[in-house]
Design a protein around this motif. Structure first.
Motif, PDB file in Angstrom:
ATOM      1  N   PHE A  45       0.847  -1.189   0.000  1.00 15.15           N
ATOM      2  CA  PHE A  45       0.000   0.000   0.000  1.00 15.15           C
ATOM      3  C   PHE A  45       0.887   1.246   0.000  1.00 15.15           C
ATOM      4  N   PRO A  46       1.376   1.673  -1.175  1.00 20.12           N
ATOM      5  CA  PRO A  46       2.308   2.805  -1.233  1.00 20.12           C
ATOM      6  C   PRO A  46       1.740   4.097  -0.644  1.00 20.12           C
ATOM      7  N   ASP A  47       0.478   4.391  -0.887  1.00 12.46           N
ATOM      8  CA  ASP A  47      -0.103   5.632  -0.373  1.00 12.46           C
ATOM      9  C   ASP A  47      -0.157   5.648   1.153  1.00 12.46           C
ATOM     10  N   ALA A  48      -0.378   4.482   1.753  1.00 16.01           N
ATOM     11  CA  ALA A  48      -0.446   4.397   3.215  1.00 16.01           C
ATOM     12  C   ALA A  48       0.901   4.002   3.827  1.00 16.01           C
ATOM     13  N   ARG A  49       1.888   3.685   2.997  1.00 14.50           N
ATOM     14  CA  ARG A  49       3.255   3.383   3.410  1.00 14.50           C
ATOM     15  C   ARG A  49       3.357   2.161   4.325  1.00 14.50           C
ATOM     16  N   PHE A  50       2.737   1.050   3.885  1.00 11.20           N
ATOM     17  CA  PHE A  50       2.922  -0.204   4.605  1.00 11.20           C
ATOM     18  C   PHE A  50       2.791  -1.386   3.651  1.00 11.20           C
ATOM     19  N   THR A  51       3.371  -2.519   4.072  1.00 16.84           N
ATOM     20  CA  THR A  51       3.324  -3.764   3.310  1.00 16.84           C
ATOM     21  C   THR A  51       2.867  -4.878   4.239  1.00 16.84           C
ATOM     22  N   LEU A  52       2.023  -5.754   3.717  1.00 13.82           N
ATOM     23  CA  LEU A  52       1.562  -6.934   4.447  1.00 13.82           C
ATOM     24  C   LEU A  52       2.105  -8.170   3.737  1.00 13.82           C
ATOM     25  N   VAL A  53       2.694  -9.086   4.501  1.00 12.27           N
ATOM     26  CA  VAL A  53       3.145 -10.356   3.953  1.00 12.27           C
ATOM     27  C   VAL A  53       2.527 -11.454   4.802  1.00 12.27           C
ATOM     28  N   PHE A  54       1.803 -12.362   4.142  1.00 13.80           N
ATOM     29  CA  PHE A  54       1.130 -13.453   4.840  1.00 13.80           C
ATOM     30  C   PHE A  54       1.993 -14.703   4.721  1.00 13.80           C
ATOM     31  N   MET A  55       2.458 -15.200   5.861  1.00 16.29           N
ATOM     32  CA  MET A  55       3.317 -16.379   5.928  1.00 16.29           C
ATOM     33  C   MET A  55       2.500 -17.544   6.470  1.00 16.29           C
ATOM     34  N   GLY A  56       2.677 -18.711   5.875  1.00 15.62           N
ATOM     35  CA  GLY A  56       1.960 -19.890   6.330  1.00 15.62           C
ATOM     36  C   GLY A  56       2.592 -21.139   5.759  1.00 15.62           C
ATOM     37  N   TYR A  57       1.895 -22.248   5.903  1.00 21.40           N
ATOM     38  CA  TYR A  57       2.409 -23.536   5.455  1.00 21.40           C
ATOM     39  C   TYR A  57       1.752 -23.910   4.130  1.00 21.40           C
ATOM     40  N   ALA A  58       2.576 -24.148   3.115  1.00 20.84           N
ATOM     41  CA  ALA A  58       2.081 -24.451   1.776  1.00 20.84           C
ATOM     42  C   ALA A  58       1.179 -25.677   1.776  1.00 20.84           C
ATOM     43  N   ALA A  59       1.425 -26.625   2.682  1.00 19.69           N
ATOM     44  CA  ALA A  59       0.586 -27.821   2.757  1.00 19.69           C
ATOM     45  C   ALA A  59      -0.817 -27.490   3.261  1.00 19.69           C
ATOM     46  N   HIS A  60      -0.965 -26.335   3.884  1.00 18.25           N
ATOM     47  CA  HIS A  60      -2.258 -25.889   4.411  1.00 18.25           C
ATOM     48  C   HIS A  60      -2.524 -24.456   3.942  1.00 18.25           C
ATOM     49  N   PRO A  61      -2.638 -24.231   2.630  1.00 18.30           N
ATOM     50  CA  PRO A  61      -2.745 -22.861   2.122  1.00 18.30           C
ATOM     51  C   PRO A  61      -3.983 -22.111   2.605  1.00 18.30           C
ATOM     52  N   ASN A  62      -5.000 -22.818   3.040  1.00 14.93           N
ATOM     53  CA  ASN A  62      -6.203 -22.158   3.544  1.00 14.93           C
ATOM     54  C   ASN A  62      -6.257 -22.132   5.056  1.00 14.93           C
ATOM     55  N   GLY A  63      -5.161 -22.535   5.698  1.00 19.39           N
ATOM     56  CA  GLY A  63      -5.096 -22.517   7.157  1.00 19.39           C
ATOM     57  C   GLY A  63      -4.741 -21.135   7.670  1.00 19.39           C
ATOM     58  N   ALA A  64      -4.703 -20.996   8.977  1.00 17.57           N
ATOM     59  CA  ALA A  64      -4.345 -19.720   9.596  1.00 17.57           C
ATOM     60  C   ALA A  64      -2.920 -19.330   9.206  1.00 17.57           C
TER      61      ALA A  64
END
Length: 145
Positions: A45-64
């Motif tokens: 989000f360049p205008d708001a000056r932040f980045t979100l990166v979601f880290m998780g387990y590829a074996a459970h891509p829909n998990g928390a």
């Protein structure tokens, strides 16, 4: 008025836990290399000056997942007294802790049985605590797959 658990107005799953990080690359490296997670999604989000990166387990891509939030103009945070920890399952808790220690990860509590057992089962879990690069506590729980 009560709603049933299957009601569309009742939450039905955990999506992610958000933590703020001071150095995004360092945090991605830790969650990827030390904890075996993958970067599943990134939003910038360049205008708001932040980045979100979601880290998780590829074996459970829909998990928390863990959402690493990097505010471009902040380089440190305080955790306060309300934050607890993120808990992760690991098959070999002793081997995992040895590997993490070799990587230089801070082990806050060595692997071993909990001091107490829940009344319901009487079984003591084997746990350990480590710290991520920003000092967030992560609990490892011995858990066979």
């Amino acid at each position: 008025m009560t709603s049933s658990p299957s009601s569309p107005i009742v939450p039905h799953g955990v999506l992610y836990t958000m933590i703020r990080v001071a150095n995004l690359d360092r945090s991605i490296e830790f969650y990827r290399d030390a904890l075996g997670m993958s970067e599943l999604r990134r939003e910038t989000f360049p205008d708001a000056r932040f980045t979100l990166v979601f880290m998780g387990y590829a074996a459970h891509p829909n998990g928390a997942t863990v959402e690493l939030t990097w505010n471009w103009d902040s380089d440190s945070y305080t955790h306060g007294s309300g934050y607890g920890h993120v808990a992760l399952a690991v098959s070999d808790i002793y081997g995992a802790c040895a590997r993490l220690a070799e990587m230089g990860v801070e082990i806050l509590r060595e692997a071993g049985p909990m001091k107490a057992a829940p009344q319901e089962t009487g079984e003591r879990e084997e746990i350990a605590f480590i710290a991520d690069p920003d000092g967030y506590r992560i609990e490892l729980i011995g858990h066979s797959e």
